[in-house]
Design a protein around this motif. Structure first.
Motif, PDB file in Angstrom:
ATOM      1  N   SER A 202       0.846  -1.148  -0.088  1.00 33.22           N
ATOM      2  CA  SER A 202       0.003  -0.094   0.076  1.00 33.22           C
ATOM      3  C   SER A 202       0.840   1.268  -0.195  1.00 33.22           C
ATOM      4  O   SER A 202       1.574   1.550   0.910  1.00 33.22           O
ATOM      5  N   ASP A 203       0.812   1.899  -1.009  1.00 26.40           N
ATOM      6  CA  ASP A 203       1.516   3.405  -1.277  1.00 26.40           C
ATOM      7  C   ASP A 203       1.096   4.044  -0.116  1.00 26.40           C
ATOM      8  O   ASP A 203       1.904   5.052   0.252  1.00 26.40           O
ATOM      9  N   ASN A 204      -0.171   4.093   0.421  1.00 28.34           N
ATOM     10  CA  ASN A 204      -0.709   5.219   1.451  1.00 28.34           C
ATOM     11  C   ASN A 204      -0.176   4.777   2.696  1.00 28.34           C
ATOM     12  O   ASN A 204      -0.340   5.485   3.708  1.00 28.34           O
ATOM     13  N   SER A 205       0.695   3.779   2.862  1.00 31.29           N
ATOM     14  CA  SER A 205       1.199   3.371   4.248  1.00 31.29           C
ATOM     15  C   SER A 205       2.526   4.306   4.365  1.00 31.29           C
ATOM     16  O   SER A 205       3.004   4.080   5.614  1.00 31.29           O
ATOM     17  N   ARG A 206       3.069   4.739   3.239  1.00 30.92           N
ATOM     18  CA  ARG A 206       4.241   5.668   3.524  1.00 30.92           C
ATOM     19  C   ARG A 206       4.101   6.882   2.950  1.00 30.92           C
ATOM     20  O   ARG A 206       3.527   7.145   1.839  1.00 30.92           O
ATOM     21  N   ILE A 207       5.061   7.812   3.395  1.00 29.00           N
ATOM     22  CA  ILE A 207       5.465   9.053   2.534  1.00 29.00           C
ATOM     23  C   ILE A 207       6.715   8.985   1.755  1.00 29.00           C
ATOM     24  O   ILE A 207       7.882   8.684   2.500  1.00 29.00           O
ATOM     25  N   ASN A 208       6.493   8.963   0.630  1.00 27.18           N
ATOM     26  CA  ASN A 208       7.646   8.592  -0.256  1.00 27.18           C
ATOM     27  C   ASN A 208       8.479   9.944  -0.403  1.00 27.18           C
ATOM     28  O   ASN A 208       7.811  11.129  -0.496  1.00 27.18           O
ATOM     29  N   MET A 209       9.874   9.869  -0.402  1.00 26.93           N
ATOM     30  CA  MET A 209      10.511  11.179  -0.809  1.00 26.93           C
ATOM     31  C   MET A 209      10.225  11.640  -2.054  1.00 26.93           C
ATOM     32  O   MET A 209      10.680  13.000  -2.251  1.00 26.93           O
TER      33      MET A 209
END
Ligand code: AMP
Ligand code: TRP
Length: 333
Positions: A202-209
């Motif tokens: 899930s991309d919503n699980s993290r804040i990508n740089m």
């Protein structure tokens, strides 16, 4: 002599945990320690499948993040692991020093291999031996990492100790982990009990740089929370992992501690806290992200930094590796 070594894998999705738990702390270390090596560990990355094209891009992305965060490539050695053959050579020797029983205890292998460990690569299993080689090829003494790497560093100490014992010389130092800062373990935005990770589906699980301003704000707004207002004291966060995580992120970004954040927001609900956190995250991350983007458009510059770093790293590792080869009894020219 004190020497720092640390690494980040170029496996894509570099995130806020990597930034707050690792890269940002390294910026401070360069003022304290004269001798710092920061490595993009591409040999580690291929322990699980990496598309070759992505691996090249991700290697540059991690290097760009280090430079953008403020690690000065002139004062420090920034390089990618595969350009310095000593890592792989020493790792082989350590494969013959470390015991199966030691590696069997590594929790990260168990997590990453999952249920089907028969299908995991041999490299994934031997990964901590390569990590020992990364550090000891330079006789590094201090290793800044997040919490999750503690067990691997204990193994590095065991390997150094057994090598020294087997070959009858205090050759390798006992490395000290440096686990510091308020964000040694940033958790998933979707589940406060699992760590923020590059490989979460899930991309919503993290804040990508690489997330843009809207993306950062949206993910924070959607982050899992509970219905209670924030407590006024840190104890009140016990049993509230999602709330604790967001407060911890706020504290780390604001360079303060959890108590100070609760002093300001205690009694308020997430309706007030989340927008404040989103604003803070955007204001702290945007400058780094802008610089990262600029660097990623200047591939030649990033490649030059990595190449120059690799030459310096090679110089440092070569003589240590020769001494190891002599100790082991390898005939050399
Ligand atoms: P990796 O993503 O496994 O290459 O980790 C690179 C560095 O970031 C290591 O020092 C890790 O300990 C650190 N790190 C990774 N994930 C987190 C996290 N969720 N919170 C804090 N530090 C982290
Ligand atoms: N294993 C570390 C991680 O996944 C990355 C790493 C590889 C590392 N070699 C290292 C960290 C040496 C510190 C020192 O985060």
């Amino acid at each position: 002599m004190k020497r720092i070594f640390s690494g980040v894998q170029p496996t894509g999705n570099l995130h806020l945990g990597n930034y707050l738990g690792a890269i940002r702390n390294w910026v401070h270390l360069q003022d304290e320690f004269e001798d710092c090596l920061f490595c993009v560990v591409d040999l580690h990355a291929i322990t699980v499948w990496q598309e070759p094209k992505d691996l090249v891009a991700n290697t540059r992305e991690v290097a760009a993040a280090m430079i953008a965060a403020g690690i000065d490539p002139k004062r420090n050695v920034i390089f990618n692991q595969s350009q310095v053959s000593a890592h792989a050579e020493l790792a082989w020797i350590f494969n013959c020093v470390a015991r199966l029983g030691w590696l069997d205890r590594m929790t990260q292998f168990k997590e990453k291999a999952g249920k089907d460990k028969e299908r995991a690569s041999v490299g994934l299993y031997a990964y901590p031996n390569l990590m020992a080689a990364d550090i000891l090829a330079y006789k590094a003494t201090h290793v800044p990492v997040g919490e999750d790497q503690k067990q691997h560093l204990e193994l590095v100490r065991d390997i150094a100790q057994k090598f020294n014992h087997d070959y009858g010389q205090e050759f390798f130092p006992q490395v000290e982990p440096l686990i510091f800062g308020t964000a040694t373990r940033v958790m998933s935005l979707k589940d406060g009990s699992s760590k923020m990770s590059k490989s979460d589906s899930s991309d919503n699980s993290r804040i990508n740089m690489t997330d843009d301003i809207d993306g950062i704000a949206r993910k924070i707004k959607k982050a899992k929370t509970d219905p209670e207002p924030l407590p006024s004291e840190a104890q009140g966060l016990d049993g509230r992992p999602e709330a604790a995580n967001l407060v911890g992120i706020y504290a780390a970004l604001a360079d303060t501690d959890v108590e100070a954040v609760l002093g300001e927001f205690g009694g308020q609900g997430f309706g007030a806290f989340k927008p404040a956190l989103a604003d803070l995250a955007v204001s702290k991350l945007s400058p780094v992200q802008d610089e990262m983007r600029r660097l990623m458009d200047d591939v030649a510059h990033v490649d030059n930094v990595l190449h120059a770093g690799a030459e310096r790293a090679n110089d440092l590792a070569a003589s240590i590796l020769e001494e190891v080869q002599d100790l082991v009894g390898f005939l050399r020219p």
